[in-house]
Every structure is written in structure tokens, then in C-alpha cells.
Design an enzyme around this catalytic site. Structure first.
Site, PDB file in Angstrom:
ATOM      1  N   GLN A  93      53.353 129.903  41.897  1.00 44.74           N
ATOM      2  CA  GLN A  93      52.860 131.200  42.353  1.00 44.74           C
ATOM      3  C   GLN A  93      51.965 131.747  41.249  1.00 44.74           C
ATOM      4  OE1 GLN A  93      54.292 132.418  45.707  1.00 44.74           O
ATOM      5  NE2 GLN A  93      54.340 130.202  45.473  1.00 44.74           N
ATOM      6  N   ALA A 134      56.145 140.430  50.343  1.00 41.71           N
ATOM      7  CA  ALA A 134      56.064 139.021  49.965  1.00 41.71           C
ATOM      8  C   ALA A 134      54.673 138.643  49.459  1.00 41.71           C
ATOM      9  CB  ALA A 134      56.455 138.149  51.158  1.00 41.71           C
ATOM     10  N   HIS A 135      54.575 137.403  48.991  1.00 41.03           N
ATOM     11  CA  HIS A 135      53.353 136.920  48.344  1.00 41.03           C
ATOM     12  C   HIS A 135      52.131 136.975  49.258  1.00 41.03           C
ATOM     13  CE1 HIS A 135      54.693 132.518  49.464  1.00 41.03           C
ATOM     14  NE2 HIS A 135      54.484 133.265  50.515  1.00 41.03           N
ATOM     15  N   ASN A 136      51.007 137.334  48.620  1.00 40.47           N
ATOM     16  CA  ASN A 136      49.682 137.406  49.249  1.00 40.47           C
ATOM     17  C   ASN A 136      49.538 138.546  50.255  1.00 40.47           C
ATOM     18  OD1 ASN A 136      49.155 134.992  47.838  1.00 40.47           O
ATOM     19  ND2 ASN A 136      49.704 133.769  49.609  1.00 40.47           N
TER      20      ASN A 136
END
Length: 173
Positions: A93, A134-136
Site C-alpha cells: 500500500q 478504505a484505500h483509494n
């Protein structure tokens, strides 16, 4: 502990037990309460306040006049795994978390760093306690995410949206 390469404005208020990592930047009138950790190359903007035990991981950017309540985690790894033949492989990540000006983040929130792109929370947005981003994910301006909202990876939420408590949005929406 303040790393020798960190830049801390003399007007900042640093409580006991704070960690400021290498090349971190703490701007004017920032308040870092007891137990706060600011990772390497992260920046906390002017007039922001991080309450007790907030963790800001490496390479994160916190804007001006941001309030982050106790025990929030900014920039933890996103939940990135790929099934392999014998195990689940961790996907690095490498994105950041960018939080723009005048944002408030409630206690025990988790905001994951992006996998390849950045996770972004735009100006004036408010997160209640126990919200997960969450990611992005990209959260628009002046959005309200009430308690226990979950925002899945790569979701994009438009300006002035309101998510009621315990609701959520799935991947890529």
C-alpha cells in the site's frame, strides 16, 4: 521524541509522550495531545489539533484547522491481499492519505492509505466516531459520515453527501 530532521513550529503545543518522525512537519499553532504519533515525512497543517493517541502514519498530509479525536488512525495499510496457491499475498500500500482543511474526524476512525493512488478527504468534511474509509477512496467537500459508516476501497463520494449511521458504500462506486 522529536526526530532531529523534523520541522516543528515553535508555537506548536506538544504534550508528553508524542512521537514526531523523520522529516515530519508540524506547522504553527498545532496541538498534539499525549501519545500522538506523526510518522516520517507527514505534515500537520496550521491550527490543527490531534487528540490523545492519534496515529498518523508515514507520508500523510493533514490540512489546516483539522480536528482529529482520540485513537483515530490515519494512513494504516489498506486491506490489500491477493489469493495465491498456498497463502494470501500482501499487496503493498504505497499511496498516501490527504486530509484537506477544516475536516473533523471522530474518535476511533480508521482511514487507510491508498494502494497505488491516494485516499483523499476533501475540505469541510465531518466524520463521526468509528467511521472507516478504505484505500483509494475519495470523499468530497462538506460530506457527513455518521457513526459506523464504512466506505469501501476506491469509492468516490460527491460533495455535500450525507451517510446515516451504520450505512456504507461498496468498492468502486
Amino acid at each position: 521524541f522529536i526526530d532531529a530532521t523534523a520541522k516543528v513550529d515553535p508555537s506548536a503545543c506538544i504534550f508528553p509522550g508524542v512521537f514526531i518522525g523523520p522529516e515530519a512537519v508540524i506547522e504553527a499553532n498545532v496541538v498534539l495531545h499525549a501519545g500522538v504519533s506523526v510518522g516520517a515525512k507527514s505534515k500537520v497543517g496550521e491550527g490543527s489539533e490531534l487528540r490523545a493517541h492519534v496515529a498518523v502514519e508515514h507520508h500523510c498530509q493533514i490540512g489546516r484547522r483539522v480536528l482529529i479525536h482520540a485513537n483515530a488512525v490515519i494512513g494504516s495499510d489498506g486491506f490489500g491481499f491477493a489469493p495465491g496457491e498456498v497463502d494470501l499475498a500482501k499487496i503493498p500500500q504505497i499511496g498516501r492519505v490527504i486530509i484537506h482543511d477544516d475536516v473533523e474526524i471522530g474518535a476511533n476512525c480508521s482511514i487507510d492509505r491508498g494502494a497505488m493512488q491516494d485516499t483523499v478527504i476533501n475540505r469541510g468534511t465531518k466524520l463521526d466516531n468509528q467511521v472507516h474509509v478504505a484505500h483509494n477512496a475519495v470523499i468530497g467537500e462538506h460530506v457527513m459520515l455518521c457513526g459506523q459508516v464504512g466506505v469501501a476501497g476506491s469509492a468516490k463520494i460527491g460533495n455535500w453527501s450525507i451517510f446515516a449511521g451504520h450505512s456504507g458504500v461498496t468498492n468502486g462506486v
